[in-house]
Design a protein around this motif. Structure first.
Motif, PDB file in Angstrom:
ATOM      1  N   HIS A  11       2.411  -4.838  -5.037  1.00  0.00           N
ATOM      2  CA  HIS A  11       3.577  -3.853  -5.428  1.00  0.00           C
ATOM      3  C   HIS A  11       4.386  -3.782  -4.031  1.00  0.00           C
ATOM      4  CE1 HIS A  11       4.418   0.687  -4.992  1.00  0.00           C
ATOM      5  NE2 HIS A  11       4.974   0.477  -6.251  1.00  0.00           N
ATOM      6  N   ARG A  12       5.385  -4.225  -4.448  1.00  0.00           N
ATOM      7  CA  ARG A  12       6.585  -4.487  -3.499  1.00  0.00           C
ATOM      8  C   ARG A  12       6.200  -5.388  -2.396  1.00  0.00           C
ATOM      9  NH1 ARG A  12       7.737   2.097  -2.223  1.00  0.00           N
ATOM     10  NH2 ARG A  12       7.402   2.953  -4.104  1.00  0.00           N
TER      11      ARG A  12
ATOM     12  N   GLU B 293       5.508  -7.824  -7.263  1.00  0.00           N
ATOM     13  CA  GLU B 293       6.522  -6.951  -7.878  1.00  0.00           C
ATOM     14  C   GLU B 293       7.630  -6.545  -6.985  1.00  0.00           C
ATOM     15  OE1 GLU B 293       7.181  -2.455  -9.051  1.00  0.00           O
ATOM     16  OE2 GLU B 293       6.789  -3.111  -7.153  1.00  0.00           O
TER      17      GLU B 293
ATOM     18  N   ASP C 137      11.405  -4.246  -7.181  1.00  0.00           N
ATOM     19  CA  ASP C 137      12.409  -3.207  -7.422  1.00  0.00           C
ATOM     20  C   ASP C 137      13.693  -3.699  -7.382  1.00  0.00           C
ATOM     21  OD1 ASP C 137      10.331  -0.974  -8.212  1.00  0.00           O
ATOM     22  OD2 ASP C 137      10.114  -1.231  -6.044  1.00  0.00           O
TER      23      ASP C 137
ATOM     24  N   HIS D 256      13.321  -0.307  -3.351  1.00  0.00           N
ATOM     25  CA  HIS D 256      12.811   0.650  -4.125  1.00  0.00           C
ATOM     26  C   HIS D 256      13.863   1.806  -4.792  1.00  0.00           C
ATOM     27  CE1 HIS D 256      10.159   4.261  -5.344  1.00  0.00           C
ATOM     28  NE2 HIS D 256       9.660   3.144  -6.073  1.00  0.00           N
TER      29      HIS D 256
ATOM     30  N   GLU E 162      11.786  -4.784 -11.655  1.00  0.00           N
ATOM     31  CA  GLU E 162      11.886  -3.434 -12.214  1.00  0.00           C
ATOM     32  C   GLU E 162      13.535  -3.105 -12.141  1.00  0.00           C
ATOM     33  OE1 GLU E 162       9.864  -0.355 -10.540  1.00  0.00           O
ATOM     34  OE2 GLU E 162      10.937   1.057 -11.610  1.00  0.00           O
TER      35      GLU E 162
ATOM     36  N   LYS F 166      15.571  -0.562 -11.501  1.00  0.00           N
ATOM     37  CA  LYS F 166      15.576   0.530 -10.940  1.00  0.00           C
ATOM     38  C   LYS F 166      16.616   1.579 -10.970  1.00  0.00           C
ATOM     39  CE  LYS F 166      12.348   2.730  -8.423  1.00  0.00           C
ATOM     40  NZ  LYS F 166      10.946   2.610  -8.751  1.00  0.00           N
TER      41      LYS F 166
ATOM     42  N   GLN G 175       9.670  -4.628 -16.014  1.00  0.00           N
ATOM     43  CA  GLN G 175       9.263  -3.200 -16.122  1.00  0.00           C
ATOM     44  C   GLN G 175      10.685  -2.266 -15.985  1.00  0.00           C
ATOM     45  OE1 GLN G 175       7.433  -2.118 -12.550  1.00  0.00           O
ATOM     46  NE2 GLN G 175       8.133  -3.718 -11.234  1.00  0.00           N
TER      47      GLN G 175
ATOM     48  N   PHE H 228      11.277   2.526 -15.995  1.00  0.00           N
ATOM     49  CA  PHE H 228      10.928   3.912 -16.423  1.00  0.00           C
ATOM     50  C   PHE H 228      11.727   4.088 -17.517  1.00  0.00           C
ATOM     51  CE2 PHE H 228       9.119   4.123 -12.210  1.00  0.00           C
ATOM     52  CZ  PHE H 228       7.655   4.383 -12.419  1.00  0.00           C
TER      53      PHE H 228
ATOM     54  N   LEU I 212       7.089   1.948 -18.011  1.00  0.00           N
ATOM     55  CA  LEU I 212       6.337   2.629 -16.807  1.00  0.00           C
ATOM     56  C   LEU I 212       6.337   4.241 -17.208  1.00  0.00           C
ATOM     57  CD1 LEU I 212       8.397   0.939 -13.797  1.00  0.00           C
ATOM     58  CD2 LEU I 212       6.078   0.572 -14.632  1.00  0.00           C
TER      59      LEU I 212
ATOM     60  N   PHE J 106      -0.250   2.273 -11.624  1.00  0.00           N
ATOM     61  CA  PHE J 106       0.246   2.161 -10.290  1.00  0.00           C
ATOM     62  C   PHE J 106      -0.216   3.433  -9.490  1.00  0.00           C
ATOM     63  CE2 PHE J 106       3.534   3.979 -12.673  1.00  0.00           C
ATOM     64  CZ  PHE J 106       4.084   4.997 -12.017  1.00  0.00           C
ATOM     65  N   THR J 107      -0.373   3.440  -8.162  1.00  0.00           N
ATOM     66  CA  THR J 107      -0.284   2.469  -7.371  1.00  0.00           C
ATOM     67  C   THR J 107      -1.701   2.611  -6.435  1.00  0.00           C
ATOM     68  OG1 THR J 107       2.044   2.434  -7.125  1.00  0.00           O
ATOM     69  CG2 THR J 107       0.947   1.437  -5.190  1.00  0.00           C
TER      70      THR J 107
ATOM     71  N   PHE K 240      -1.302  -2.405  -9.948  1.00  0.00           N
ATOM     72  CA  PHE K 240      -0.312  -2.513  -8.708  1.00  0.00           C
ATOM     73  C   PHE K 240      -0.922  -1.965  -7.490  1.00  0.00           C
ATOM     74  CE2 PHE K 240       2.231  -1.714 -12.484  1.00  0.00           C
ATOM     75  CZ  PHE K 240       3.449  -2.658 -12.253  1.00  0.00           C
TER      76      PHE K 240
HETATM   77  O1  G3P Z   1       6.645  -0.244 -10.954  1.00  0.00           O
HETATM   78  C1  G3P Z   1       5.377   0.465 -10.994  1.00  0.00           C
HETATM   79  C2  G3P Z   1       5.311   1.059  -9.643  1.00  0.00           C
HETATM   80  O2  G3P Z   1       5.798   0.500  -8.782  1.00  0.00           O
HETATM   81  C3  G3P Z   1       5.844   2.513  -9.870  1.00  0.00           C
HETATM   82  O3  G3P Z   1       5.729   3.110  -8.812  1.00  0.00           O
HETATM   83  O4  G3P Z   1       6.478   4.079  -6.766  1.00  0.00           O
HETATM   84  O5  G3P Z   1       7.192   1.752  -6.924  1.00  0.00           O
HETATM   85  O6  G3P Z   1       8.429   3.371  -8.520  1.00  0.00           O
HETATM   86  P1  G3P Z   1       7.253   2.994  -7.643  1.00  0.00           P
END
Ligand code: G3P
Ligand code: CA
Length: 407
Positions: A50-51, A77, A79, A92, A183, A185, A220, A222, A242, A351-352, A384
């Motif tokens: 994740h990131r 991963e 964003d 992000h 993603e 974003k 991905q 949301f 998401l 996640f996460t 994640f």
């Molecule tokens: O993309 C899945 C997960 O990363 C979502 O959480 O906090 O990164 O937006 P966040």
């Protein structure tokens, strides 16, 4: 410490199984190493960085992605947000104050402003007000004060293209397959600014030869509209819806909702008052299956937590550290979401996952491996994580307990 699955010398069967899970080869439910695993394809769950290796280095930098790959992540991963000149960069948040040193740059002081992002009022410096050349003058910083700060300002903000190039170069050098998980974003926010991201993402994946269902790519969002738009415009990769939430009612374990994580922003804009929870109903999952291959829910939709409530109706600080957080709560039994999603033909990547004790329910006794095990046992198809190495350690333990070789 990487698990056996990612040792330099890997058996051919293990490589074949990993290629299958990443979509690089045809899969068979009787693949070696698949025994006893309740994932959708019978393969061990994927570890999604994740990131990048965000637990160790400033997130979403080339250095964080390279570290995650070194640690053995199956997938990295990222964003995506847009610059003023329409370049996709990995951040992000559009608000650069959260993850860069922009606030300490006098030359950009006048760019500070207050604006709404997905219905939330934010003050800071925003990616759409900066050209890529200007953003390249910034340094990335840690987004968590309790994580290492000594790397702050040392690494640049990469473009998505630079991350694609890193993955390609690493694969050519090591022969190790690594998937990507981009993603879109705040896609409606950027579309409203005249900086839509979707067509650019499709073009870049096409250019990289990665626009197919079998490609090691998970796209991905949301916002269902972003995914549906890309599908309609010829994106053929795996797509992931998401599913967010704001918090947990410590009295009941129920998920709570608040702006900007109560619903997809496109719904808010359209006056649709439903929250993300409609997506985890059988009808919601069936709808998602019409345009996506999997879901990425906040982990509390699968294993929630519950606190101890005092006479004042508030959760008690059980461990006495002066704060009330997840460490004062107990993890509940898993919901039926994984089974429901699998029944709908959707894989599940929650996640996460994070190592910090304050983020772990009391019954894990401060050991993050125990949390991963609870989710792996519930049949999730991937996780994640900010800590790739811990997720891999837990996966090796999980595969051992299932009597299958960790790949
Ligand atoms: O993309 C899945 C997960 O990363 C979502 O959480 O906090 O990164 O937006 P966040
Ligand atoms: Ca993300």
């Amino acid at each position: 410490m990487p698990s056996a699955r990612f040792a330099t010398q890997r058996p051919a069967t293990a490589l074949a199984a990993l290629a299958c899970a990443l979509g690089l080869a045809a899969c068979s439910s009787t693949s070696p190493g698949a025994g006893g695993v309740a994932t959708l394809d019978g393969q061990p769950p994927l570890v999604v960085a994740h990131r990048g290796a965000s637990g160790y280095l400033p997130e979403e930098t080339l250095e964080a992605y390279a570290r995650a790959i070194e640690l053995g992540a199956d997938v990295i991963e990222m964003d995506l947000v847009s610059t003023k000149d329409g370049v996709l960069i990995t951040r992000h948040d559009p608000n650069l104050a959260l993850s860069t040193d922009v606030a300490s740059r006098p030359e950009f002081a006048a760019r500070k402003r207050t604006m709404q992002v997905d219905g939330e009022t934010q003050t800071g410096w925003f990616s759409q007000d900066f050209t890529l050349a200007e953003i390249k003058r910034l340094g990335a910083i840690s987004t968590d004060a309790e994580r290492p700060q000594q790397y702050n300002g040392r690494y640049k903000v990469p473009t998505f293209q630079e991350v694609l190039d890193l993955v390609k170069a690493t694969q050519q050098r090591t022969g190790k397959p690594v998937a990507i998980y981009p993603e879109t974003k705040n896609p409606t926010f950027f579309r409203d600014l005249g900086l839509p991201m979707e067509d650019k993402l499709i073009a870049m994946l096409n250019q990289a030869g990665l626009n197919s269902k079998a490609a090691p790519v998970f796209v991905q969002s949301f916002e269902p509209g972003s995914l549906k738009y890309m599908k309609s415009k010829g994106l053929r990769t795996k797509l992931i819806q998401l599913i967010d939430g704001d918090g947990v009612d410590m009295k009941t374990g129920a998920i709570t909702y608040a702006v900007p994580v109560d619903r997809p922003y496109e719904w808010t804009k359209a006056g649709d008052k439903r929250n993300f929870d409609v997506m985890v109903t059988p009808a919601g999952l069936a709808e998602i299956k019409t345009y996506a291959d999997g879901i990425g829910p906040w982990k509390r939709y699968i294993v929630s937590i519950k606190g101890t409530i005092g006479a004042d109706g508030k959760a008690i600080d059980i461990n006495g550290d002066g704060k009330v957080n997840d460490a004062d709560a107990t993890a509940l039994a898993p919901t039926t979401l994984v089974a429901d999603a699998h029944r709908a033909g959707l894989f599940v990547h929650p996640f996460t996952f994070r190592n910090e004790k304050r983020r772990l329910a009391a019954n894990y006794q401060g050991d993050p491996v125990q949390e991963y095990l609870a989710f792996y046992r519930a049949g999730v198809d991937g996780v994640f994580t900010d800590f790739t190495d811990t997720a891999l350690t837990a996966r090796a333990q999980f595969m051992k307990e299932r009597g299958a070789a960790a790949r």
